[in-house]
Design an enzyme around this catalytic site. Structure first.
Site, PDB file in Angstrom:
ATOM      1  N   SER A 178       0.875  -1.183   0.000  1.00  0.00           N
ATOM      2  CA  SER A 178       0.000   0.000   0.000  1.00  0.00           C
ATOM      3  C   SER A 178       0.903   1.220   0.000  1.00  0.00           C
ATOM      4  O   SER A 178       2.034   1.177   0.495  1.00  0.00           O
ATOM      5  CB  SER A 178      -0.888   0.013   1.239  1.00  0.00           C
ATOM      6  N   TYR A 193      -2.389  -0.661  10.295  1.00  0.00           N
ATOM      7  CA  TYR A 193      -2.395  -0.931   8.853  1.00  0.00           C
ATOM      8  C   TYR A 193      -1.128  -0.394   8.202  1.00  0.00           C
ATOM      9  O   TYR A 193      -0.465  -1.079   7.419  1.00  0.00           O
ATOM     10  CB  TYR A 193      -3.629  -0.298   8.215  1.00  0.00           C
ATOM     11  N   LYS A 197       1.765  -2.720   6.319  1.00  0.00           N
ATOM     12  CA  LYS A 197       2.102  -2.612   4.899  1.00  0.00           C
ATOM     13  C   LYS A 197       3.567  -2.220   4.685  1.00  0.00           C
ATOM     14  O   LYS A 197       4.192  -2.636   3.702  1.00  0.00           O
ATOM     15  CB  LYS A 197       1.162  -1.625   4.209  1.00  0.00           C
ATOM     16  N   THR A 228     -13.091   0.079  -3.303  1.00  0.00           N
ATOM     17  CA  THR A 228     -13.300  -1.320  -2.935  1.00  0.00           C
ATOM     18  C   THR A 228     -14.233  -1.405  -1.724  1.00  0.00           C
ATOM     19  O   THR A 228     -14.403  -0.415  -1.000  1.00  0.00           O
ATOM     20  CB  THR A 228     -11.970  -1.998  -2.566  1.00  0.00           C
TER      21      THR A 228
END
Length: 286
Positions: A178, A193, A197, A228
């Site tokens: 990401s 997160y 990543k 998404t």
């Protein structure tokens, strides 16, 4: 003195070279041919929907012989395989899997090899995200994100890598990182997160160095803000902020990752390993 016998002159037929039809030169191989995946077998974790499914579609469209979808969501996984098989005529099989379970992951990869004969391509796309302020983040919830995104990527890569090494035919492993692995997203709080990543990208680089001797290429794709289900589950108010900070002024579409995945999976990217490709609409240029 005896007469010397006369030797008849050899008659050499006249060859009219100019009249011969030219021999056709071998057809030059098109660069597009190097993107073909005929005879290849791919495994996509988190491939039941979203980015994983879009990349699976892209790979199947290039002639895969078989694909395995590994995901927790059985209904979506079965549907994804049916759709891939129907649209592309590819053999597709779904395996229900939690990427945190190393025993189940190894069993699944073993089953793929028994079913399809080998693993040529692995796309590690399974992932989760939380929006939690750091001071409120419970250690258990933080560990869950790390376990799925980072540890799960390693466990899957290790299990598939063992088969690639044993098969001695090389392979391509594509991690889904990401832009969050290189920058801090704003304004949402997502420390777990981002950390996971960043770890995925450096894991990819480490494995690329270790496994190059086995002709296993490891690379990562780092998306920006994508349209998404994972993102649409968050507050819609964030969308305006995300778009305003992206030079292209919009969210990315899942299918916009498929071309990069195909390049990395195929012979077209045969000299690329250890690279992180950002597809973020220009977000990280600012």
């Amino acid at each position: 003195m005896a007469a010397v016998p006369q030797v008849a002159e050899a008659v050499i037929p006249f060859l009219d070279v100019c009249s011969q039809a030219p021999v056709a030169a071998p057809a030059k191989r098109s660069i597009l041919d190097s993107f073909r995946l005929d005879g290849k077998i791919a495994v996509v974790t988190g491939g039941a929907r979203g980015l994983g499914f879009s990349m699976a579609e892209g790979l199947c469209g290039a002639g895969l012989s078989g694909i395995a979808i590994l995901d927790l969501q059985t209904d979506l996984g079965d549907s994804a395989c049916e759709q891939l098989s129907s649209e592309f005529g590819v053999k597709a099989h779904f395996y229900r899997l939690d990427v945190r379970d190393e025993v189940a992951v190894q069993d699944a990869m073993d089953s793929v090899v028994r079913e399809f004969g080998k693993i040529d391509i692995l796309v590690c796309s399974a992932g989760v995200a939380d929006l939690v302020h750091a001071e409120d983040y419970s250690p258990a919830k933080f560990r869950r994100v790390i376990d799925i995104n980072l540890n799960g990527s390693f466990v899957c890569a290790q299990a598939a890598g063992k088969h690639m090494i044993a098969g001695a035919n090389g392979g391509s492993i594509i991690f889904i990182g990401s832009m969050s692995g290189s920058i801090v997203n704003w304004p949402q709080p997502q420390s777990a997160y981002n950390a996971s990543k960043a770890g995925v990208i450096h894991l990819m680089k480490s494995l690329s160095a270790e496994w190059a001797q086995h002709r296993i290429r490891c690379n990562s794709i780092s998306p920006g803000y994508m349209d998404t289900p994972l993102n649409t589950a968050y507050e819609s108010a964030l969308f305006g902020e995300w778009k305003s900070r992206t030079p292209m002024g919009r969210l990315g579409q899942p299918q916009e990752l498929a071309g990069a995945a195909l390049w990395l999976a195929s012979d077209a990217g045969s000299f690329c390993t250890g690279s992180d490709i950002r597809i973020d609409g220009g977000y990280t240029t600012l």
